[in-house]
Design a protein around this motif. Structure first.
Motif, PDB file in Angstrom:
ATOM      1  N   ASP A 148       0.803  -1.226   0.000  1.00 56.24           N
ATOM      2  CA  ASP A 148       0.000   0.000   0.000  1.00 56.24           C
ATOM      3  C   ASP A 148       0.835   1.275   0.000  1.00 56.24           C
ATOM      4  OD1 ASP A 148      -2.401  -1.421   0.080  1.00 56.24           O
ATOM      5  OD2 ASP A 148      -2.330  -1.594   2.263  1.00 56.24           O
ATOM      6  N   ALA A 149       2.147   1.150   0.102  1.00 52.14           N
ATOM      7  CA  ALA A 149       2.989   2.341   0.199  1.00 52.14           C
ATOM      8  C   ALA A 149       3.564   2.696  -1.172  1.00 52.14           C
ATOM      9  CB  ALA A 149       4.120   2.097   1.191  1.00 52.14           C
ATOM     10  N   SER A 150       3.563   3.975  -1.478  1.00 44.73           N
ATOM     11  CA  SER A 150       4.188   4.413  -2.725  1.00 44.73           C
ATOM     12  C   SER A 150       5.708   4.425  -2.535  1.00 44.73           C
ATOM     13  CB  SER A 150       3.707   5.817  -3.097  1.00 44.73           C
ATOM     14  OG  SER A 150       4.225   6.781  -2.199  1.00 44.73           O
ATOM     15  N   ARG A 151       6.428   4.224  -3.633  1.00 49.30           N
ATOM     16  CA  ARG A 151       7.895   4.195  -3.536  1.00 49.30           C
ATOM     17  C   ARG A 151       8.426   5.523  -3.017  1.00 49.30           C
ATOM     18  NH1 ARG A 151      11.019   2.099  -8.719  1.00 49.30           N
ATOM     19  NH2 ARG A 151       9.710   0.304  -8.145  1.00 49.30           N
ATOM     20  N   ARG A 152       7.772   6.607  -3.415  1.00 53.67           N
ATOM     21  CA  ARG A 152       8.230   7.942  -2.989  1.00 53.67           C
ATOM     22  C   ARG A 152       8.138   8.106  -1.475  1.00 53.67           C
ATOM     23  NH1 ARG A 152       5.285  12.811  -2.549  1.00 53.67           N
ATOM     24  NH2 ARG A 152       6.591  14.682  -2.730  1.00 53.67           N
ATOM     25  N   GLU A 153       6.991   7.723  -0.903  1.00 54.48           N
ATOM     26  CA  GLU A 153       6.814   7.862   0.543  1.00 54.48           C
ATOM     27  C   GLU A 153       7.699   6.886   1.301  1.00 54.48           C
ATOM     28  OE1 GLU A 153       5.437  10.326   1.430  1.00 54.48           O
ATOM     29  OE2 GLU A 153       4.057  10.895  -0.137  1.00 54.48           O
ATOM     30  N   LEU A 154       7.930   5.720   0.709  1.00 54.91           N
ATOM     31  CA  LEU A 154       8.785   4.732   1.356  1.00 54.91           C
ATOM     32  C   LEU A 154      10.225   5.236   1.440  1.00 54.91           C
ATOM     33  CD1 LEU A 154       9.084   1.921   2.563  1.00 54.91           C
ATOM     34  CD2 LEU A 154       9.378   1.018   0.251  1.00 54.91           C
ATOM     35  N   ILE A 155      10.705   5.864   0.364  1.00 58.74           N
ATOM     36  CA  ILE A 155      12.062   6.395   0.350  1.00 58.74           C
ATOM     37  C   ILE A 155      12.195   7.575   1.315  1.00 58.74           C
ATOM     38  CG2 ILE A 155      13.767   7.597  -1.078  1.00 58.74           C
ATOM     39  CD1 ILE A 155      12.785   5.899  -3.446  1.00 58.74           C
ATOM     40  N   ARG A 156      11.144   8.380   1.400  1.00 59.38           N
ATOM     41  CA  ARG A 156      11.212   9.585   2.252  1.00 59.38           C
ATOM     42  C   ARG A 156      11.076   9.267   3.735  1.00 59.38           C
ATOM     43  NH1 ARG A 156       6.786  13.618   0.360  1.00 59.38           N
ATOM     44  NH2 ARG A 156       7.670  14.828   2.098  1.00 59.38           N
ATOM     45  N   PHE A 157      10.154   8.368   4.085  1.00 61.49           N
ATOM     46  CA  PHE A 157       9.826   8.164   5.497  1.00 61.49           C
ATOM     47  C   PHE A 157      10.262   6.812   6.048  1.00 61.49           C
ATOM     48  CE2 PHE A 157       6.927  11.423   3.981  1.00 61.49           C
ATOM     49  CZ  PHE A 157       7.030  12.371   4.990  1.00 61.49           C
ATOM     50  N   GLY A 158      10.571   5.841   5.170  1.00 61.47           N
ATOM     51  CA  GLY A 158      11.023   4.541   5.639  1.00 61.47           C
ATOM     52  C   GLY A 158      12.301   4.614   6.474  1.00 61.47           C
ATOM     53  N   PRO A 159      13.335   5.331   5.987  1.00 63.04           N
ATOM     54  CA  PRO A 159      14.565   5.433   6.794  1.00 63.04           C
ATOM     55  C   PRO A 159      14.333   6.068   8.162  1.00 63.04           C
ATOM     56  CG  PRO A 159      14.995   6.081   4.526  1.00 63.04           C
ATOM     57  CD  PRO A 159      13.506   5.922   4.647  1.00 63.04           C
ATOM     58  N   LEU A 160      13.415   7.017   8.244  1.00 67.00           N
ATOM     59  CA  LEU A 160      13.114   7.636   9.537  1.00 67.00           C
ATOM     60  C   LEU A 160      12.527   6.610  10.492  1.00 67.00           C
ATOM     61  CD1 LEU A 160      12.836  10.100  11.372  1.00 67.00           C
ATOM     62  CD2 LEU A 160      10.614  10.576  10.289  1.00 67.00           C
ATOM     63  N   GLY A 161      11.571   5.819   9.997  1.00 64.46           N
ATOM     64  CA  GLY A 161      10.982   4.779  10.836  1.00 64.46           C
ATOM     65  C   GLY A 161      12.004   3.742  11.249  1.00 64.46           C
ATOM     66  N   LEU A 162      12.901   3.376  10.313  1.00 66.18           N
ATOM     67  CA  LEU A 162      13.945   2.396  10.622  1.00 66.18           C
ATOM     68  C   LEU A 162      14.883   2.934  11.707  1.00 66.18           C
ATOM     69  CD1 LEU A 162      15.358  -0.292   9.974  1.00 66.18           C
ATOM     70  CD2 LEU A 162      16.629   0.907   8.184  1.00 66.18           C
ATOM     71  N   ALA A 163      15.242   4.217  11.593  1.00 66.91           N
ATOM     72  CA  ALA A 163      16.146   4.819  12.577  1.00 66.91           C
ATOM     73  C   ALA A 163      15.506   4.850  13.962  1.00 66.91           C
ATOM     74  CB  ALA A 163      16.526   6.228  12.135  1.00 66.91           C
ATOM     75  N   VAL A 164      14.229   5.250  14.013  1.00 65.25           N
ATOM     76  CA  VAL A 164      13.526   5.295  15.298  1.00 65.25           C
ATOM     77  C   VAL A 164      13.431   3.897  15.896  1.00 65.25           C
ATOM     78  CG1 VAL A 164      11.306   5.772  16.412  1.00 65.25           C
ATOM     79  CG2 VAL A 164      12.233   7.388  14.744  1.00 65.25           C
ATOM     80  N   GLY A 165      13.087   2.918  15.058  1.00 68.78           N
ATOM     81  CA  GLY A 165      12.957   1.547  15.544  1.00 68.78           C
ATOM     82  C   GLY A 165      14.276   0.989  16.047  1.00 68.78           C
ATOM     83  N   LEU A 166      15.362   1.240  15.316  1.00 70.79           N
ATOM     84  CA  LEU A 166      16.663   0.712  15.736  1.00 70.79           C
ATOM     85  C   LEU A 166      17.130   1.343  17.036  1.00 70.79           C
ATOM     86  CD1 LEU A 166      18.591   0.431  12.340  1.00 70.79           C
ATOM     87  CD2 LEU A 166      17.735  -1.428  13.775  1.00 70.79           C
TER      88      LEU A 166
END
Length: 279
Positions: free
Chosen positions: A111-129
């Motif tokens: 359900d995620a667009s590639r654009r939003e995944l590139i923009r916000f995915g790393p932020l979520g990964l950083a917070v989770g890690l």
């Protein structure tokens, strides 16, 4: 919708809320009560609506009570099964959870667009890690963390795709909370419930009004967040840190764990396919 229909939906939501990787919000979508659930919670949390439309608020309370009854039964049923596996088959259990997380990532990515995944995915990964690489609690988690856990779990419960148990896993509260419920530790349960109530007052109105506006951004963020839990759910560990299997020649154990991982990952993908057809 009659009470039995509401209760059985709540039963399945309660079951999946015990398992990281499957979202109660997804089950609510699949069983076609998500909008009613969010609106009912928003009605209950609004004091203004209670004064203006008491009948509507009363119906919302009745709906939530029936749903909560089913969720409690489902949660209790799954709880003892899950804890039994954690204690008796830890490798098999965490292999299955690892597969659920992979399936959840695939599920969210649809359900995620590639654009939003590139923009916000790393932020979520950083917070989770930042959360998952913190040292494990050497003793009992502090009591205040149960309030935070209740708040975050409720928020995750209302958002399709991310599981409340996944959030508890991130914060190191998943097993302590399951054990607290099994042992009926009133203080911990009450603090967790306080977090749920605070989130109930604040969050449903925000979802009802604006979550669709930022759905793409949230999906990208949550994919990164969920991906970080792969670090926490890897079956083989050494002192809390992911490690290779101690005995690479034990093919039987490796095969069973890998099969559990693949099967549970496939289960989430299957749920995704059924959900799309239902909607």
């Amino acid at each position: 919708m009659n009470p039995i229909s509401i209760i059985w939906r709540g039963f399945f939501i309660g079951i999946v809320e015990v398992l990281p990787g499957i979202s109660g919000g997804t089950v609510a979508l699949l069983t076609r009560i998500y909008d009613r659930l969010v609106n009912a919670l928003a009605d209950i949390g609004s004091l203004g609506k209670l004064r203006r439309e008491p009948a509507k608020t009363r119906h919302a309370v009745i709906f939530i009570c029936w749903l909560a009854l089913g969720m409690l039964v489902g949660f209790a049923t799954a709880l003892f099964v899950v804890l039994g596996f954690v204690q008796s088959r830890p490798l098999l259990f965490w292999g299955a959870i690892f597969g659920l997380v992979i399936g959840a990532i695939v599920h969210l990515s649809q359900d995620a667009s590639r654009r939003e995944l590139i923009r916000f995915g790393p932020l979520g990964l950083a917070v989770g890690l930042l959360l998952v690489v913190l040292p494990e609690w050497s003793s009992e988690p502090p009591l205040w963390l149960f309030v935070i856990g209740g708040f975050c779990a409720f928020v995750a419960w209302l958002l399709p795709g991310i599981s409340g148990s996944m959030v508890l896993l991130l914060t190191g509260l998943w097993i302590p909370m399951l054990e607290a419920v099994q042992s009926i530790e009133i203080l911990k349960i009450a603090l967790f419930a306080a977090g749920l109530v605070i989130a109930l007052v604040i969050f449903p109105k925000l979802i009802a009004r604006g979550v669709k506006q930022y759905r793409g951004e949230l999906q990208g963020f949550f994919i990164g967040l969920v991906t970080s839990t792969l670090y926490k759910t890897w079956p083989w560990r050494d002192g809390g840190v992911p490690d290779l299997p101690a005995n690479l020649l034990d093919w039987q154990t490796l095969w069973v764990v890998v099969c559990a991982t693949i099967s549970c990952g496939a289960l989430i993908v299957l749920i995704r396919m059924v959900e799309v057809r239902a909607l």
